[in-house]
Design a protein around this motif. Structure first.
Motif, short mmCIF file in Angstrom:
data_model
loop_
_atom_site.label_atom_id
_atom_site.label_comp_id
_atom_site.label_asym_id
_atom_site.label_seq_id
_atom_site.Cartn_x
_atom_site.Cartn_y
_atom_site.Cartn_z
N LEU A 235 0.82 -1.17 0.17
CA LEU A 235 -0.10 -0.05 0.02
C LEU A 235 0.95 1.23 0.00
CD1 LEU A 235 -2.89 0.95 0.38
CD2 LEU A 235 -2.55 1.11 2.62
N GLY A 236 0.66 2.10 -0.99
CA GLY A 236 1.32 3.20 -1.00
C GLY A 236 2.66 3.09 -1.77
N ALA A 237 3.04 1.91 -2.45
CA ALA A 237 4.35 1.94 -3.12
C ALA A 237 4.13 2.76 -4.45
CB ALA A 237 4.31 0.39 -3.40
N LYS A 238 5.03 3.21 -5.00
CA LYS A 238 5.08 3.92 -6.30
C LYS A 238 5.21 3.04 -7.53
CE LYS A 238 7.57 7.97 -4.28
NZ LYS A 238 8.74 8.79 -4.22
N ILE A 239 4.35 3.38 -8.28
CA ILE A 239 4.21 2.48 -9.54
C ILE A 239 3.97 3.21 -10.73
CG2 ILE A 239 3.27 0.28 -8.36
CD1 ILE A 239 0.37 0.98 -9.10
N GLN A 240 4.34 2.84 -11.90
CA GLN A 240 4.00 3.26 -13.01
C GLN A 240 3.41 2.57 -14.05
OE1 GLN A 240 7.61 5.00 -15.51
NE2 GLN A 240 6.85 4.00 -17.06
N ILE A 241 2.26 3.14 -14.63
CA ILE A 241 1.36 2.20 -15.27
C ILE A 241 1.09 2.47 -16.83
CG2 ILE A 241 0.09 1.41 -13.11
CD1 ILE A 241 -1.99 3.49 -13.69
N ASN A 242 0.89 1.79 -17.45
CA ASN A 242 0.15 1.99 -18.78
C ASN A 242 -1.29 1.92 -19.07
OD1 ASN A 242 2.95 2.86 -19.95
ND2 ASN A 242 3.28 0.78 -20.22
N PHE A 243 -2.03 2.33 -19.81
CA PHE A 243 -3.40 1.91 -19.65
C PHE A 243 -3.86 2.21 -21.09
CE2 PHE A 243 -5.52 6.19 -19.89
CZ PHE A 243 -4.48 7.01 -19.72
N GLU A 244 -5.02 1.79 -21.36
CA GLU A 244 -5.93 2.32 -22.46
C GLU A 244 -7.24 2.65 -22.41
OE1 GLU A 244 -3.73 -1.46 -25.24
OE2 GLU A 244 -5.86 -1.19 -24.86
N VAL A 245 -7.66 3.54 -22.90
CA VAL A 245 -9.15 3.87 -22.81
C VAL A 245 -9.97 3.27 -23.92
CG1 VAL A 245 -10.66 5.87 -22.67
CG2 VAL A 245 -8.18 6.20 -21.83
N HIS A 246 -10.89 2.53 -23.31
CA HIS A 246 -12.07 1.61 -24.26
C HIS A 246 -13.24 2.44 -24.09
CE1 HIS A 246 -9.50 -2.20 -24.45
NE2 HIS A 246 -8.66 -1.34 -24.50
N GLU A 247 -13.98 2.22 -25.16
CA GLU A 247 -15.45 2.67 -24.95
C GLU A 247 -16.26 1.90 -25.32
OE1 GLU A 247 -18.08 5.95 -27.63
OE2 GLU A 247 -15.99 5.94 -27.80
N ASP A 248 -17.33 1.40 -24.52
CA ASP A 248 -18.47 0.49 -24.87
C ASP A 248 -19.87 1.21 -24.73
OD1 ASP A 248 -19.97 -1.80 -25.15
OD2 ASP A 248 -19.63 -2.73 -23.16
N ARG A 249 -20.41 1.32 -25.75
CA ARG A 249 -21.86 1.92 -25.74
C ARG A 249 -22.18 3.16 -25.16
NH1 ARG A 249 -24.69 -3.43 -22.94
NH2 ARG A 249 -22.71 -3.45 -21.89
N GLY A 250 -21.03 4.06 -25.62
CA GLY A 250 -20.94 5.40 -25.36
C GLY A 250 -20.53 5.61 -23.75
#
Length: 263
Positions: A235-250
């Protein structure tokens, strides 16, 4: 629809007060920085940037950051065909029925030369007013002119002319911090949440009043497996993340696309 995490695209974009390490050399700056004689030239450049970014169709997202009171911020970068950010779009709400809307930052060598705010502004009597406010800046980032038009409803405002207004400067700093996951937008591990058949990774700063964001876990990589092994420990550990934004039915949602621990 897919949008990419933004820090990967931020090379060369700087804000006032940042160090010189991110700036281009003088020769390159001389070929990129535009000098504007007047408001008319700035307006023309705004239109040019809109056409350039619309033609490229390239965008990148910050994470969508929320607070429990409904406050949120999300920043969208509009890029040209060479992956250079030309326009920043900051969508925001102050929560609890307060001011909300969108701010646009039109960039010249990474600094705004024009900002535009399209906001539902709530005053002390809780009366809403739709405000369209444009500010112009010199090459040092100092506001030199502001004009505004306002109406009770957004649909009415486009029939109105702008009027001169007191100088109003809009800082790009918060948008930059959101894009770079810095300060109140830091990405540290804050736990997991299960909802229906999905699990979500929660990240945010080590501040109970800070912004957080949730990413749907469609798979588990090494980082997620380690975090699951002992959530309290990390808990509180520093992380670097990648992500995608998806769309479903608006409906748009964020999907985890990999990550790692950082120092």
């Amino acid at each position: 629809m897919k949008k990419y995490i933004f820090p990967l695209l931020l090379v060369g974009l700087v804000s006032c007060g940042s160090d010189n390490s991110a700036k281009k050399d003088t020769k390159e700056q001389s070929t990129i920085v535009k000098q504007f004689k007047n408001e008319s030239e700035m307006d023309a450049q705004v239109l040019a940037l809109k056409k350039i970014t619309e033609a490229s169709g390239l965008v990148g997202n910050s994470l969508h950051y929320d607070k429990m009171d409904g406050t949120f911020i999300e920043v969208i970068g509009h890029l040209d065909t060479t992956n250079v950010i030309q326009i920043l779009e900051e969508q925001f709400s102050e929560g609890n029925g307060k001011t909300n809307g969108t701010r646009f930052y039109y960039l010249n060598n990474g600094l705004p030369f024009v900002t535009q705010e399209l906001i539902d502004q709530v005053d002390g009597t809780n009366q809403a007013l739709f405000v369209d406010r444009i500010s112009y800046y010199d090459e040092k980032g100092k506001v030199i002119k502001t004009k505004v038009r306002s109406a009770s409803f957004e649909d009415d405002i486009y029939q109105l002319k702008y009027q001169a207004a007191p100088l109003h400067s809009v800082s790009i700093d918060r948008a930059m911090k959101a894009l770079n996951s810095k300060g109140e937008f830091a990405t540290t591990f804050q736990g997991f949440v299960n909802q229906d058949v999905f699990s979500y990774l929660i990240v945010g700063p080590n501040d109970p009043d800070g912004f957080t964001t949730a990413l749907r876990l469609d798979y588990k990589d090494q980082l997620v497996n380690i975090l699951y092994s002992d959530p309290k420990k990390y808990l509180g550990a520093k992380i670097q993340i990648n992500f995608e934004v998806h769309e479903d039915r608006g409906f748009e949602f964020q999907v985890y696309a990999g990550g790692k621990f950082v120092d």
